[in-house]
Design a protein around this motif. Sequence first.
Motif, mmCIF file in Angstrom:
data_model
loop_
_atom_site.group_PDB
_atom_site.id
_atom_site.type_symbol
_atom_site.label_atom_id
_atom_site.label_comp_id
_atom_site.label_asym_id
_atom_site.label_seq_id
_atom_site.Cartn_x
_atom_site.Cartn_y
_atom_site.Cartn_z
ATOM 1 N N GLU A 124 -12.906 -16.566 -18.595
ATOM 2 C CA GLU A 124 -14.019 -15.947 -17.856
ATOM 3 C C GLU A 124 -13.802 -16.123 -16.353
ATOM 4 O O GLU A 124 -14.717 -16.438 -15.588
ATOM 5 N N LYS A 177 -15.951 -14.039 -13.855
ATOM 6 C CA LYS A 177 -17.407 -14.042 -14.052
ATOM 7 C C LYS A 177 -18.123 -14.513 -12.793
ATOM 8 O O LYS A 177 -17.789 -15.550 -12.211
ATOM 9 N N ARG A 183 -20.499 -18.444 -11.872
ATOM 10 C CA ARG A 183 -19.921 -19.593 -12.582
ATOM 11 C C ARG A 183 -20.601 -20.873 -12.104
ATOM 12 O O ARG A 183 -21.001 -21.000 -10.956
ATOM 13 N N ASP A 236 -18.575 -17.169 -4.524
ATOM 14 C CA ASP A 236 -19.064 -16.703 -5.824
ATOM 15 C C ASP A 236 -18.981 -15.180 -5.811
ATOM 16 O O ASP A 236 -19.844 -14.505 -5.254
ATOM 17 N N ASP A 283 -14.720 -29.059 -13.463
ATOM 18 C CA ASP A 283 -13.971 -27.863 -13.850
ATOM 19 C C ASP A 283 -12.534 -27.973 -13.352
ATOM 20 O O ASP A 283 -12.218 -27.595 -12.236
#
Length: 956
Positions: free
Chosen positions: A23, A26, A29, A75, A777
């Motif tokens: 993803e 996306k 996140r 983002d 992450d």
Amino acid sequence: MIEKTYQPADIESRIARAWEDAEAFKAGRADRRDAEPYSIVIPPPNVTGSLHMGHALNNTLQDILCRFERMRGRDVLWQPGTDHAGIATQMVVERQLMERQEPGRREMGRAKFLERVWQWKAESGGVIVNQLKRLGASCDWSRERFTMDEGLSRAVVKVFVELHRQGLIYKDKRLVNWDPKLLTAISDLEVQQIEVKGHLWHLRYPLEGVPFDPENPSSYIVVATTRPETMLGDTAVAVNPDDDRYVDLIGKHVVLPLVGRRIPIVADEYSDPEKGSGAVKITPAHDFNDFEVGRRHHLPQINVLDIEGRIAVADNSAYLDGLPEGARDFAAEMEGVDRFVARKIIVQRLDDFGFLEKIEPNVHMVPHGDRSGVVIEPFLTDQWYVDAKTMAQPAIAAVRSGATNFVPKNWEKTYYEWMENIQPWCISRQLWWGHQIPAWYGPDGRVFVAETEEEAVGNALGYYVEQEVLTPEQAHDMAEDPLKREGFITRDEDVLDTWFSSALWPFSTLGWPDETPELDRYYPTNVLVTGFDIIFFWVARMMMMGLHFKSDVPFPTVYIHALVRDEKGAKMSKSKGNVIDPLNLIDQYGADALRFTLAAMAAQGRDIKLASSRVEGYRNFATKLWNACRFAEMNGCAAPKEFDYTAAKETLNRWIAHEAVRATREVTEAIESYRFNDAAGAAYRFVWNVYCDWYLELAKPVLMGEESAAKAETRAMVAWARDEILKLLHPFMPFITEELWAVTASRDGLLVLAPWSRKSGMSDEQIAVMSASAASDPMVGAALLSIPAAAPDFTDDAAEAEIGWVVDLITAMRSVRAEMNITPATLTPLVLVGASAATRGRAERWSDVIKRLARVGEISFADSAPQGAVQLLVRGDVAALPLKGLIDFAAEQARLEKELGKAEADIKRAEAKLANEKFVANAAEEVVEEEKEKREAAVARKMKILEALLRIKNAS
């Protein structure tokens, strides 16, 4: 381990799946929750479409921006979706029904037909989405939208109703572009102007009260027309008020030939005294310019054609009133005759009665429907319109104030010209596929606009009770029982222009009219990337709607890219057979090669001349990168996790760090200012010229030597610079860089989510945000380990001065050897004249490299250049190549002078053509451009030859 051969087809689908599984594209996140948002909306391609070269360019540029900003820690939302494409989609399904010999649209009925369209859309629509994925488009595909999705349709209805309530949407009878085959109004963008060899008919219109005599010019006025069949609807003859020939006739009348109706002679500046007779027939219902003349002079609008382009006057009282009996018979005779057949009949009849003065051949532009292929008819119909003039004012002001800027700036002039001369926007289409207009008609034709049928029924019942057409009891019964109101109100059958829903795209895709978190976070978007041909149709209308409904511009920047043409500069078209299919190029050379080609050629304001050889060239660039990474791997090059490139001690390694930081700065600044070609060029030069051609070449002796601290450092620096290259190239060439990152990088995670080099790219705040997410992450955070926590913009001028001198010296010597036709086997001596201590030191430290790469036998130093030496100036130092005895100066001079003569002849030939006004005016645009390029190439060749001749002269 890196495979021996680079094969794009082997990696692209696998890498695409890896991005999808992670993803990676996306928006929103978790690791970017506190990051600054960055959003772009895709210009929604038609659901019927397939990827063409314009799409490839447009989406490559958008993807570069999105991947770049994603790596900078933002983002990113790249909003994808498709447009329902009213006419195109309806045609596809109707053609399918015909091919399968199934009932047609009319026989099937609206509801069943729309079921079939939705079925087609589910099964076959949206092919282009998968093609965009093949290109590498990093959209958030989980948020894909369609202009007829339920949410977007609700936004369309709300906008229509609100604008109608505000008086900004209304119904009016005006001229439209009418397609007699598709039986609908179409937009200007769907009209194709085609040059046609036709005729200009000169007609005699008799003056009222003067006996008509074809031999007596004072008994008539001559008008010229390309469309004699529309004369049946003439309502005036116009002459220029300053034309002395007709001053005495203004206000008088002529008698319309064959028809007998008297029509006035009016004064209007539309009539050009320099063209034809200076008098023009005015047909307000069948010509856009005539329509405006008719409005200025309050002329009647008489439509003499039906929707299929046939003569239709039998039931037209405005036409028949006051006609002589013979003219009525003629009108009845012409009823139902096709417009082009009617033209022949009318011309013959005019000739029979002496009204035809002459016929001239005439080449002119004729509008055709781009899908139907038939001649478009300016047609007078009732349609829905937006008061574009009122809505344009805030949109004009936004650009003037700098709230929205165009790149390149010159497109603002085009925007202003269109917006300041804007006409009402016809938004209704006589189709079934699309957003049906939310308007209902009562039994007396009164219009009720509402968001739902229930609301429209309620409004209608209330109105007719108030007008005492219905009793309250009747209205109550009809409200309670739908059967009792059946047929009471009927919905408008037309649908909205697809540009209407597209105008809402920047905010309807984010959930408007609901106030969603996405709308709050990603509107306004950051930039719009689009072509110049839809500045008016889409860009301007998004500006209008965004300002009206969101009180803010939809984007602060509009980047306008140019056209992709064929290699000769001709516009691509199926009729010319010069269309280049991007999917074929992807199959042949890979998506990365195509993307880099388009970016490298995307200079602001300049069309791209695309040849498959250019794509092949950048495929070779990809192979060069692949092989360089294999070389590094085979030599054990890897960067330790704690590696600090700024602490490198070797001059060569400090030089590559200096060059890498400079390249990163250049690429970053170029992308930020939408100079995609400069960004690609800077990356290309660093990878091919600096890293591959020089750094790896100069590092070979160290890498192949004994184990040492210098060798360990060089291995680490080769790997570090390689990783910086993969980052730099990723926005342009995502597939190959992601693959090489996976098999060579010394950390986990995807390159698409790795941070852009900190130098000149990411702020401390952006680094902090990404660092905070590193623990949760690893895909995002692990790559941060390669960047020193407090790394400044690194420079080392001393290292650049030394290695740069070596590179420039070898390059200059190679150039001279090529100019003088010196064979590779011939070793030349090198004399450094008046060399400083620093220069002597450099020459001694790098003597082996200079000898090997410049084919030098020995290096010496002297106070003056030896006789018969070619002298070069390299960063202030004089380098002399004693060539006496190695080459025949006289023969070489003769050869170069012969080449000079050829270059000058080429320049003269090209300049003669370009100085020929007739050639420039009549030759195709691409042919003129080709001559300019020939001249430029010849001038450049001449300058190089002159330099070489000067060197020989100085050495002789």
